[in-house]
Structure formats: structure tokens, C-alpha cells
Design a protein around this motif. Structure first.
Motif, PDB file in Angstrom:
ATOM      1  N   MET A  47      65.864   8.384 -37.417  1.00  0.00           N
ATOM      2  CA  MET A  47      63.950   8.510 -37.487  1.00  0.00           C
ATOM      3  C   MET A  47      63.789   9.277 -36.629  1.00  0.00           C
ATOM      4  SD  MET A  47      64.888   4.221 -38.091  1.00  0.00           S
ATOM      5  CE  MET A  47      63.747   3.589 -38.395  1.00  0.00           C
ATOM      6  N   ARG A  48      62.352   9.239 -36.969  1.00  0.00           N
ATOM      7  CA  ARG A  48      61.349   9.890 -36.334  1.00  0.00           C
ATOM      8  C   ARG A  48      60.144   9.067 -36.249  1.00  0.00           C
ATOM      9  NH1 ARG A  48      59.314  15.180 -38.479  1.00  0.00           N
ATOM     10  NH2 ARG A  48      57.601  13.860 -39.210  1.00  0.00           N
ATOM     11  N   PHE A  49      59.702   9.090 -35.614  1.00  0.00           N
ATOM     12  CA  PHE A  49      58.931   8.524 -34.891  1.00  0.00           C
ATOM     13  C   PHE A  49      57.166   9.819 -34.927  1.00  0.00           C
ATOM     14  CE2 PHE A  49      55.103   6.956 -31.591  1.00  0.00           C
ATOM     15  CZ  PHE A  49      54.160   6.384 -32.326  1.00  0.00           C
ATOM     16  N   GLN A  50      56.022   9.631 -35.608  1.00  0.00           N
ATOM     17  CA  GLN A  50      55.322  10.546 -35.430  1.00  0.00           C
ATOM     18  C   GLN A  50      53.668  10.371 -35.515  1.00  0.00           C
ATOM     19  OE1 GLN A  50      55.575  11.578 -39.732  1.00  0.00           O
ATOM     20  NE2 GLN A  50      54.125  10.440 -40.094  1.00  0.00           N
ATOM     21  N   GLY A  51      53.923   8.775 -34.460  1.00  0.00           N
ATOM     22  CA  GLY A  51      52.052   8.556 -34.483  1.00  0.00           C
ATOM     23  C   GLY A  51      51.861   9.422 -32.683  1.00  0.00           C
ATOM     24  N   SER A  52      50.630   9.423 -32.400  1.00  0.00           N
ATOM     25  CA  SER A  52      49.982  10.353 -31.474  1.00  0.00           C
ATOM     26  C   SER A  52      49.109   9.165 -30.646  1.00  0.00           C
ATOM     27  CB  SER A  52      48.712  11.015 -31.515  1.00  0.00           C
ATOM     28  OG  SER A  52      47.892  10.914 -32.855  1.00  0.00           O
ATOM     29  N   ALA A  53      49.140   9.564 -29.311  1.00  0.00           N
ATOM     30  CA  ALA A  53      48.468   9.187 -28.955  1.00  0.00           C
ATOM     31  C   ALA A  53      46.692   8.630 -28.571  1.00  0.00           C
ATOM     32  CB  ALA A  53      48.550   9.643 -27.130  1.00  0.00           C
ATOM     33  N   ILE A  54      46.200   9.707 -28.669  1.00  0.00           N
ATOM     34  CA  ILE A  54      45.050   9.738 -29.879  1.00  0.00           C
ATOM     35  C   ILE A  54      44.963   8.725 -30.683  1.00  0.00           C
ATOM     36  CG2 ILE A  54      43.108  11.437 -30.664  1.00  0.00           C
ATOM     37  CD1 ILE A  54      44.153  13.582 -29.379  1.00  0.00           C
ATOM     38  N   SER A  55      45.579   8.720 -31.667  1.00  0.00           N
ATOM     39  CA  SER A  55      45.175   7.499 -33.120  1.00  0.00           C
ATOM     40  C   SER A  55      45.362   6.622 -32.734  1.00  0.00           C
ATOM     41  CB  SER A  55      46.991   8.042 -34.242  1.00  0.00           C
ATOM     42  OG  SER A  55      46.667   7.178 -35.001  1.00  0.00           O
ATOM     43  N   LEU A  78      52.622   4.296 -23.837  1.00  0.00           N
ATOM     44  CA  LEU A  78      53.616   3.577 -25.148  1.00  0.00           C
ATOM     45  C   LEU A  78      54.088   4.524 -25.576  1.00  0.00           C
ATOM     46  CD1 LEU A  78      53.270  -0.084 -25.480  1.00  0.00           C
ATOM     47  CD2 LEU A  78      51.564   0.765 -27.492  1.00  0.00           C
ATOM     48  N   CYS A  79      52.830   5.435 -26.701  1.00  0.00           N
ATOM     49  CA  CYS A  79      54.144   6.243 -27.907  1.00  0.00           C
ATOM     50  C   CYS A  79      54.366   7.387 -27.254  1.00  0.00           C
ATOM     51  CB  CYS A  79      52.312   8.209 -28.291  1.00  0.00           C
ATOM     52  SG  CYS A  79      51.811   7.080 -29.022  1.00  0.00           S
ATOM     53  N   MET A  80      54.818   7.589 -25.743  1.00  0.00           N
ATOM     54  CA  MET A  80      56.086   8.237 -25.499  1.00  0.00           C
ATOM     55  C   MET A  80      57.841   7.315 -25.123  1.00  0.00           C
ATOM     56  SD  MET A  80      56.121   9.790 -21.620  1.00  0.00           S
ATOM     57  CE  MET A  80      55.919   8.220 -20.828  1.00  0.00           C
ATOM     58  N   VAL A  81      56.825   5.873 -25.013  1.00  0.00           N
ATOM     59  CA  VAL A  81      58.390   5.410 -24.613  1.00  0.00           C
ATOM     60  C   VAL A  81      58.819   4.594 -26.151  1.00  0.00           C
ATOM     61  CG1 VAL A  81      58.791   3.199 -23.880  1.00  0.00           C
ATOM     62  CG2 VAL A  81      58.665   4.551 -22.513  1.00  0.00           C
ATOM     63  N   TYR A  82      58.483   4.276 -26.936  1.00  0.00           N
ATOM     64  CA  TYR A  82      58.593   3.276 -28.218  1.00  0.00           C
ATOM     65  C   TYR A  82      58.636   5.389 -29.195  1.00  0.00           C
ATOM     66  CZ  TYR A  82      58.580   1.981 -32.866  1.00  0.00           C
ATOM     67  OH  TYR A  82      59.009   1.229 -34.640  1.00  0.00           O
TER      68      TYR A  82
END
Length: 106
Positions: free
Chosen positions: A59-67, A41-45
Motif C-alpha cells: 500500500m502507499r499513502f499519497q495524501g498531502s499535508a496541504i490537502s 498526521l500525514c507523516m506518521v500515517y
């Protein structure tokens, strides 16, 4: 909606890339029996957001899969405890998490 001159909003990702990232995410999710779904999900989003420019600001997505995985476990347990009722809020919580992890680069 009012149009502002000099402010460009656009998406610069390609269809082929979207298909590739989506297939990779599905394969990873399938072979890990869903455990790596937050990562997919993080990869595609992240790909979608990183190719988005709003009013000239990338824009930049800075979320992590671990979070996300930590939230996913919490949401799963809350859904079990509430006999599935909390699962109605999971979609909203996920959108909130995405928004909180999306920033402007410039």
C-alpha cells in the motif's frame, strides 16, 4: 475469516521507527502550536501505510499535508458554526480522507 493460500498480508515497519516518527510528529506539533498537526498526521500515517502489505500488494499513502490542512480548516469552521456538533464527524471524515488517499502500489 477465510484464509487464502499464496496471499500474504504483513506489516514490515519497526517499533523503533514508529517511536521516532511519533516523537518527531509530536515535537513538530508542539513547536508550531498545533498548526503543523496535519503534516505530522500525514507523516506518521504515511509511514504506517507505506509499510503495509495486504494480500501481497504493498500500500502507499499519497495524501498531502496541504490537502489535509484545507480539510482541517473547513472541519474546524464547521465545528465552530455548529457549536461543536460537527466535531463528532471529524474523526469519520479524517478516516475517509485517509482511505481516499491510500492506494495499492502493485
Amino acid at each position: 475469516m477465510e484464509v487464502h493460500k499464496g496471499r500474504n498480508s504483513f506489516f514490515d515497519g519497526s517499533l523503533l521507527s514508529l517511536i521516532g516518527w511519533s516523537i518527531l510528529g509530536a515535537i513538530i506539533t508542539f513547536f508550531t502550536l498545533g498548526i503543523a498537526y496535519p503534516w505530522a498526521l500525514c507523516m506518521v500515517y504515511g509511514w504506517k501505510i507505506n509499510h503495509t502489505v495486504i494480500e501481497g500488494k504493498r500500500m502507499r499513502f499519497q495524501g498531502s499535508a496541504i490537502s489535509l490542512f484545507g480539510h482541517w480548516i473547513k472541519w474546524f469552521l464547521l465545528s465552530i458554526i455548529t457549536l461543536g456538533i460537527y466535531s463528532f464527524w471529524v474523526t469519520i471524515k479524517l478516516e475517509d480522507w485517509k482511505a481516499r488517499n491510500t492506494v495499492f502500489v502493485n
